[in-house]
Scaffold this active site. Structure first.
Site, PDB file in Angstrom:
ATOM      1  N   HIS A 110       6.527   8.670  11.035  1.00  0.00           N
ATOM      2  CA  HIS A 110       7.181   9.769  10.326  1.00  0.00           C
ATOM      3  C   HIS A 110       8.641   9.433  10.011  1.00  0.00           C
ATOM      4  O   HIS A 110       9.200   8.534  10.597  1.00  0.00           O
ATOM      5  CB  HIS A 110       7.127  11.042  11.167  1.00  0.00           C
ATOM      6  N   LYS A 128      10.214  -0.816  -0.305  1.00  0.00           N
ATOM      7  CA  LYS A 128      11.005   0.028  -1.184  1.00  0.00           C
ATOM      8  C   LYS A 128      11.075   1.415  -0.560  1.00  0.00           C
ATOM      9  O   LYS A 128      10.044   2.028  -0.270  1.00  0.00           O
ATOM     10  CB  LYS A 128      10.337   0.093  -2.565  1.00  0.00           C
ATOM     11  N   HIS A 129      12.285   1.893  -0.319  1.00  0.00           N
ATOM     12  CA  HIS A 129      12.492   3.206   0.293  1.00  0.00           C
ATOM     13  C   HIS A 129      11.698   3.351   1.599  1.00  0.00           C
ATOM     14  O   HIS A 129      10.999   4.343   1.819  1.00  0.00           O
ATOM     15  CB  HIS A 129      12.137   4.322  -0.679  1.00  0.00           C
ATOM     16  N   ASP A 133     -13.691  14.145   2.141  1.00  0.00           N
ATOM     17  CA  ASP A 133     -13.159  13.952   0.788  1.00  0.00           C
ATOM     18  C   ASP A 133     -12.233  12.747   0.685  1.00  0.00           C
ATOM     19  O   ASP A 133     -12.221  12.045  -0.329  1.00  0.00           O
ATOM     20  CB  ASP A 133     -12.456  15.222   0.283  1.00  0.00           C
ATOM     21  N   GLU A 150      17.128  -6.858  -3.929  1.00  0.00           N
ATOM     22  CA  GLU A 150      18.325  -6.425  -3.200  1.00  0.00           C
ATOM     23  C   GLU A 150      18.625  -7.318  -1.995  1.00  0.00           C
ATOM     24  O   GLU A 150      19.743  -7.798  -1.824  1.00  0.00           O
ATOM     25  CB  GLU A 150      18.133  -4.979  -2.711  1.00  0.00           C
ATOM     26  N   ASP A 181      29.923  -5.707  35.902  1.00  0.00           N
ATOM     27  CA  ASP A 181      31.337  -5.615  36.267  1.00  0.00           C
ATOM     28  C   ASP A 181      31.601  -4.303  37.005  1.00  0.00           C
ATOM     29  O   ASP A 181      31.092  -3.248  36.631  1.00  0.00           O
ATOM     30  CB  ASP A 181      32.199  -5.673  35.000  1.00  0.00           C
ATOM     31  N   ARG A 185      -4.300   5.769  16.699  1.00  0.00           N
ATOM     32  CA  ARG A 185      -3.700   6.037  15.395  1.00  0.00           C
ATOM     33  C   ARG A 185      -2.323   5.396  15.320  1.00  0.00           C
ATOM     34  O   ARG A 185      -1.754   5.019  16.344  1.00  0.00           O
ATOM     35  CB  ARG A 185      -3.606   7.541  15.139  1.00  0.00           C
ATOM     36  N   GLY A 208      13.938  -4.548  -7.412  1.00  0.00           N
ATOM     37  CA  GLY A 208      15.015  -3.980  -6.599  1.00  0.00           C
ATOM     38  C   GLY A 208      14.616  -3.715  -5.158  1.00  0.00           C
ATOM     39  O   GLY A 208      15.240  -2.902  -4.472  1.00  0.00           O
ATOM     40  N   ASN A 252       1.136  10.636   5.617  1.00  0.00           N
ATOM     41  CA  ASN A 252      -0.207  10.087   5.763  1.00  0.00           C
ATOM     42  C   ASN A 252      -0.306   8.768   4.999  1.00  0.00           C
ATOM     43  O   ASN A 252       0.139   8.671   3.873  1.00  0.00           O
ATOM     44  CB  ASN A 252      -1.239  11.061   5.208  1.00  0.00           C
TER      45      ASN A 252
END
Length: 526
Positions: free
Chosen positions: A526, A277-278, A480, A330, A128, A522, A307, A420
């Site tokens: 985050h 969850k979260h 490790d 939920e 428009d 990768r 939940g 991570n």
């Protein structure tokens, strides 16, 4: 600045004719002269509402297939003229420019045209030009002009005119002007974003985006934060396009988690279920049936699933609905649900059920935005999908066919776990998830520990991580982390590679007799 401005003349030019006839009939009864164009004028005339065609008002015909209709001094002068400015008043009188007190304009349906998959030329024709000019002019001159860009605002204008003898108050005009400028901004943002996508412009010099309020939210992430849910009308099917069939109002966190969950299940071609969850998965599975996928996803972490938010990439049937409603949930989001499932969900009045009617494209090229102080970060969404051809076996032992299938599954899930991230998987289901730790070895240990808890709760003699595969969203910086996954029982590993200590990590894998593949990419989240 005057408080009350009577409405004596209105310009109406709308593509969305919702509520138009009722509003225009009210204006006519209030003694307002109505100017209109094209389809709007026809709709009003068909409803026996007196209308003056804009071309008759300006003395100039529509041109260029309707591209030029309202772009005329007699229109814009009537909108922009400052009524208490003597010079403006003199110019308007000299050039026979009557004032226009109300501008009712909504824009060509560009967003819905793009969402419908129209070709380039059709999208361009739905940009428009005159509409935004009229809206901006009226909003700028809101001291004297009332501007309406949304049918939802017809009622407030009618109420104000009833209460004020046909006039509108300054506070309402300011509110409507704010809405008008925001609408123009969102409209231009949609056009700019679409155009940048068309020419594959990765980092445009200017970036704009906008949306329409779908619902004000009670609060944001926390009770002291204000929040609202806005939708753009563009992009993949998902929480922004879903229909809510039942349940309480969605919260900020519900919406965020539901988006994450549905985004994840759209990665899979087989029936799949994700429990979030979260903003992190606590169980994901893909199987031959949707009910089996749910049961396998739930088994990963039954405690966290309570939940949670559940997403499915298949319509929900009765057995799946029975399984889902056996614990408190939920939100459930899926492309559909059959009658049996709907009847079962109806017994859980607080459960929020969302249906999208379609699945999103996991490979869709879209952008994500995150605010920072003084600006925002924008990037392509992580739409990369790794397949077996992308993998490099770096250990003496290669994965078996079943291990390879589970490795690809685990790496796909890993993409949706906060970094991570470590994901253990077996037979198309997660069996341990470690998310959001500052140390990768901690994520590996947490995932193993949660798998041990789930095994104890299920009465198993050993955690399901025994004989599983494991995925890492980024490389192992030290051996490790890999050693921790071996101790948990993993027999094959998928990771991006690229560490300066890759040789050390590969040696640890070979020493343990496990298989390891590198992806070369990768999946940080985050």
């Amino acid at each position: 600045m005057p408080h009350l401005i009577p409405i004596r003349r209105a310009l109406i030019s709308v593509s969305d004719k919702t509520g138009l006839v009722e509003f225009a009939r009210f204006l006519q009864k209030s003694g307002v002269e109505i100017l209109s164009t094209g389809g709007s004028a026809k709709a009003l005339v068909d409803a026996d509402i007196a209308v003056t065609e804009v071309s008759d008002f300006t003395g100039f015909p529509e041109l260029l297939d309707g591209r030029v209709k309202t772009l005329h001094p007699r229109i814009h002068g009537g909108i922009l003229g400052v009524r208490d400015n003597p010079a403006h008043q003199k110019a308007m009188e000299e050039h026979d420019i009557p004032p226009i007190d109300l501008v009712v304009v909504n824009l060509y349906p560009f967003e819905s045209t793009v969402a419908g998959g129209a070709e380039f030329a059709t999208c361009i024709e739905n940009i428009d030009i005159g509409g935004p000019s009229l809206i901006r002019g009226a909003a700028k001159n809101h001291a004297f002009v009332t501007v309406v860009v949304d049918p939802e605002d017809y009622a407030p204008v009618m109420d104000a005119m009833k209460d004020n003898n046909g006039a509108t108050p300054l506070a309402l005009r300011r509110q409507l002007a704010s809405t008008a400028f925001a609408r123009c901004g969102a409209y231009d943002g949609a056009i700019a974003t679409w155009f940048q996508d068309q020419i594959n412009e990765q980092t445009p010099r200017y970036c704009v985006f906008g949306g329409r309020l779908r619902q004000p939210l009670r609060y944001g992430e926390n009770g002291h934060q204000h929040a609202g849910f806005y939708v753009s009308g563009l992009g993949r099917p998902g929480v922004g396009s879903a229909r809510q069939l039942q349940g309480k109002e969605l919260s900020y966190n519900n919406i965020n988690d539901t988006d994450s969950a549905f985004d994840l299940v759209c990665e899979f071609s087989k029936p799949a279920v994700a429990i979030i969850k979260h903003a992190n998965p606590c169980g994901v599975a893909s199987s031959d049936s949707i009910v089996d996928a749910y049961k396998a996803a739930f088994a990963c972490d039954p405690v966290s699933a309570f939940g949670g938010i559940i997403a499915l990439n298949r319509p929900i049937d009765g057995p799946t609905a029975e399984a889902i409603t056996s614990i408190f949930t939920e939100v459930v989001i899926a492309p559909g649900a059959d009658e049996d499932a709907l009847r079962i969900f109806e017994t859980k009045k607080n459960l929020r059920l969302l249906l999208t009617d379609a699945l999103g494209d996991a490979r869709a090229a879209e952008r994500t935005v995150r605010s920072v102080a003084g600006g925002f970060l924008m990037q392509d969404r992580d739409a990369l999908v790794v397949d077996e051809r992308d993998l490099k076996v770096v250990t003496r032992r290669a994965p078996t066919d079943q291990e390879m299938e589970d490795l690809l599954f685990a790496f796909t899930v890993c993409k949706h776990v906060k970094s991570n991230a470590i994901v253990y998987a077996k037979d198309g289901a997660t069996v341990g998830i470690g998310a959001g730790q500052t140390s990768r070895v901690d994520s590996a240990r947490i995932a193993s520990w949660k798998a041990e808890e789930a095994a104890t709760a299920a009465g198993l003699t050993a955690p399901r991580t025994h004989g599983s595969v494991v995925a890492s969203d980024a490389f192992f910086p030290f051996a490790d982390g890999l050693v921790a996954t071996v101790k948990a029982g993993a027999v094959a590993v998928i990771q991006p590679g690229g560490s300066v200590r890759d040789d050390e990590v590969i040696k640890a894998a070979d020493d343990a007799g496990i298989a390891m593949v590198f992806t070369g990419v990768r999946h940080f989240l985050h």
